[in-house]
Design a protein around this motif. Structure first.
Motif, short mmCIF file in Angstrom:
data_model
loop_
_atom_site.label_atom_id
_atom_site.label_comp_id
_atom_site.label_asym_id
_atom_site.label_seq_id
_atom_site.Cartn_x
_atom_site.Cartn_y
_atom_site.Cartn_z
N THR A 115 0.83 -1.16 0.13
CA THR A 115 0.02 0.21 0.16
C THR A 115 0.89 1.11 0.12
O THR A 115 0.36 2.37 -0.37
N LYS A 116 2.15 1.02 0.44
CA LYS A 116 2.94 2.28 0.20
C LYS A 116 4.69 1.82 0.27
O LYS A 116 4.82 0.84 1.03
N VAL A 117 5.35 2.64 -0.24
CA VAL A 117 6.63 2.53 -0.35
C VAL A 117 7.13 3.68 -0.35
O VAL A 117 7.08 4.50 -1.46
N SER A 118 8.11 4.10 0.61
CA SER A 118 8.47 5.44 0.40
C SER A 118 9.98 5.63 0.93
O SER A 118 10.34 4.40 1.67
N SER A 119 10.88 6.28 0.63
CA SER A 119 12.22 6.16 0.96
C SER A 119 12.99 7.68 0.98
O SER A 119 12.45 8.60 0.34
N THR A 120 13.66 7.78 1.81
CA THR A 120 14.58 8.92 1.96
C THR A 120 16.19 8.38 1.90
O THR A 120 16.54 7.24 2.11
N VAL A 121 16.70 9.26 0.83
CA VAL A 121 18.47 8.70 0.57
C VAL A 121 19.22 9.88 1.01
O VAL A 121 18.97 11.13 0.70
N GLU A 122 20.46 9.79 1.74
CA GLU A 122 21.09 10.44 2.15
C GLU A 122 22.67 10.03 1.57
O GLU A 122 23.08 8.81 1.92
N GLY A 123 23.30 10.80 0.96
CA GLY A 123 24.68 10.61 0.64
C GLY A 123 25.54 11.74 1.29
O GLY A 123 25.49 12.75 0.99
N ASP A 124 26.58 11.26 2.04
CA ASP A 124 27.82 12.04 2.74
C ASP A 124 28.76 12.18 1.74
O ASP A 124 29.41 11.11 1.57
N ILE A 125 29.32 13.27 1.38
CA ILE A 125 30.54 13.56 0.80
C ILE A 125 31.47 14.86 1.58
O ILE A 125 30.77 15.68 1.84
N LYS A 146 23.02 6.23 2.79
CA LYS A 146 22.02 5.44 3.41
C LYS A 146 20.53 5.47 2.84
O LYS A 146 20.11 6.75 2.42
N VAL A 147 20.14 4.52 2.73
CA VAL A 147 18.65 4.42 2.20
C VAL A 147 17.71 4.02 3.24
O VAL A 147 17.76 2.82 3.69
N THR A 148 16.49 4.59 3.73
CA THR A 148 15.77 4.56 4.63
C THR A 148 14.24 4.33 4.03
O THR A 148 13.74 5.25 3.55
N THR A 178 27.96 -0.25 -5.49
CA THR A 178 28.65 -1.01 -4.33
C THR A 178 29.94 -1.81 -4.90
O THR A 178 30.92 -2.03 -4.00
N GLN A 179 30.12 -2.24 -6.13
CA GLN A 179 30.87 -2.90 -6.87
C GLN A 179 31.70 -1.81 -7.79
O GLN A 179 30.86 -1.36 -8.55
N PRO A 180 32.95 -2.09 -8.16
CA PRO A 180 33.70 -1.24 -9.12
C PRO A 180 32.87 -1.36 -10.54
O PRO A 180 32.70 -2.51 -10.99
N THR A 181 32.56 -0.25 -11.02
CA THR A 181 31.92 -0.35 -12.50
C THR A 181 33.04 0.25 -13.48
O THR A 181 33.34 1.62 -13.07
N PRO A 182 33.41 -0.44 -14.40
CA PRO A 182 34.38 0.08 -15.49
C PRO A 182 33.89 1.38 -16.24
O PRO A 182 32.94 1.02 -16.72
N VAL A 183 34.75 2.42 -16.14
CA VAL A 183 34.07 3.64 -16.86
C VAL A 183 35.31 3.97 -17.79
O VAL A 183 36.22 4.30 -17.42
N SER A 184 35.19 4.05 -19.10
CA SER A 184 35.90 4.53 -20.08
C SER A 184 35.53 5.71 -20.72
O SER A 184 34.36 6.06 -20.78
N THR B 181 31.16 1.96 -3.21
CA THR B 181 30.56 3.03 -2.19
C THR B 181 29.72 2.35 -1.26
O THR B 181 28.90 1.50 -1.82
N PRO B 182 29.89 2.31 -0.25
CA PRO B 182 29.09 1.82 0.70
C PRO B 182 27.61 2.23 0.67
O PRO B 182 27.27 3.51 0.77
N VAL B 183 26.88 1.17 0.79
CA VAL B 183 25.19 1.61 0.68
C VAL B 183 24.53 0.78 1.99
O VAL B 183 24.74 -0.32 1.75
N SER B 184 24.00 1.56 2.84
CA SER B 184 23.08 0.96 3.77
C SER B 184 21.71 1.11 3.43
O SER B 184 21.44 2.03 3.01
#
Lengths: 190, 190
Positions: A115-125, A146-148, A178-184, B181-184
């Motif tokens: 009935t509901k899916v909501s999230s907040t995402v915070e990225g520290d840099i 961080k995804v809540t 979370t895993q390295p992605t090759p970027v050229s 990148t760590p994702v929680s």
């Protein structure tokens, strides 16, 4: 695979077609090779615009139903004009949207009505990295994201949590971050 | 740091303020700690919408000049409704926009006037991963992302290429994708 409106939907997901798609891919794995694309134009300063229209998948060139344009800029405090969200903020939408789509699909496959899916995402840099002021001790990207989630539906807490966890295990964006992605990078000059 | 319109701009970048900002951060590194945020709401099926408004930076809560909303969905061939680009496509905008902003800033700092920066981004993904059909042998995310830039300006090929390379070295999104990148993920249920 075409969507038929006759099939019943759970969470807006046509589960019969979803399972039929899985069977089709099992029989012909080439269907699963996709290439997504964006084109970007510099608009001046730190401001640019990307456009999404076509992609390759299911062994053919395809077009999205709508062309979509998105923009980025740097905020004024970083000497941009703040015309649009920063590039790194789009990663936050990417992870939220990918996990949310997965939650809806997994729940539907398991017969759980959400009935509901909501999230907040915070990225520290720490911008000491990109500003070149850390002597290499601070990374350029996010130190963590961080995804809540808040999830409601006709299942108990443990069942809903297991759906989120299965979505994480199958998430393209979670893996890309979370895993390295090759970027050229290739360059032509004019 | 406030932007003044009196300073001359190169490529739309206020270089004097850019260098002054670097000096300010050197003197007070706390200024550089940022947190970017998005909130996301499920709209049904694989469709969701994110919203960007505030962020933390320069030791204070800040608001973007405009609130921005973006949406994602899965394409019809993946049993979505194709209302918007897929979540993984936003990563392609992120890398293009981040590198492009950096190219403009680096070129301005080096006194190079740019006349055009455009790029195409291609991300190859084999959906056997997210569909759970590879037995773990295919990753969920992109197998690779390729960015192709075209850059024009009042400098020679080698100088323009060096600007792109410096942008790559300082890019937050390049780092976020190419290094883990760590994702929680936290969950509450209703």
């Amino acid at each position: 695979m075409s969507i038929t409106t006759e099939n019943p939907r759970t969470n807006g997901v046509d589960v019969a077609t979803l399972f039929a798609t899985l069977d089709a891919v099992k029989g012909q794995p080439e269907i699963a090779k996709f290439q997504f694309r964006a084109t970007n134009e510099w608009l001046g300063g730190t401001h640019s615009r990307s456009r999404y229209s076509g992609f390759y998948g299911a062994m053919q060139e395809m077009e999205h139903k709508h062309v979509t344009e998105v923009e980025s800029d740097h905020p004024a405090v970083l000497v941009g004009q703040d015309e649009a969200p920063t590039p790194v903020e789009y990663l936050l939408h990417g992870i939220a949207a990918c996990l949310t789509a997965g939650i809806a699909n997994v729940a539907a496959a398991r017969g759980v009505e959400l009935t509901k899916v909501s999230s907040t995402v915070e990225g520290d840099i720490d911008l000491l990295g990109i500003l070149g002021l850390s002597g290499g001790s601070v990374r350029n990207g996010y130190q963590g994201i961080k995804v809540t989630f808040h999830v409601e539906g006709d299942a108990d807490d443990a069942t809903l949590r297991a759906i989120v966890e299965q979505s994480r295990r199958r998430s393209a964006v979670y893996d890309a971050l979370t895993q390295p992605t090759p970027v050229s990078i290739e360059v032509t000059t004019g």
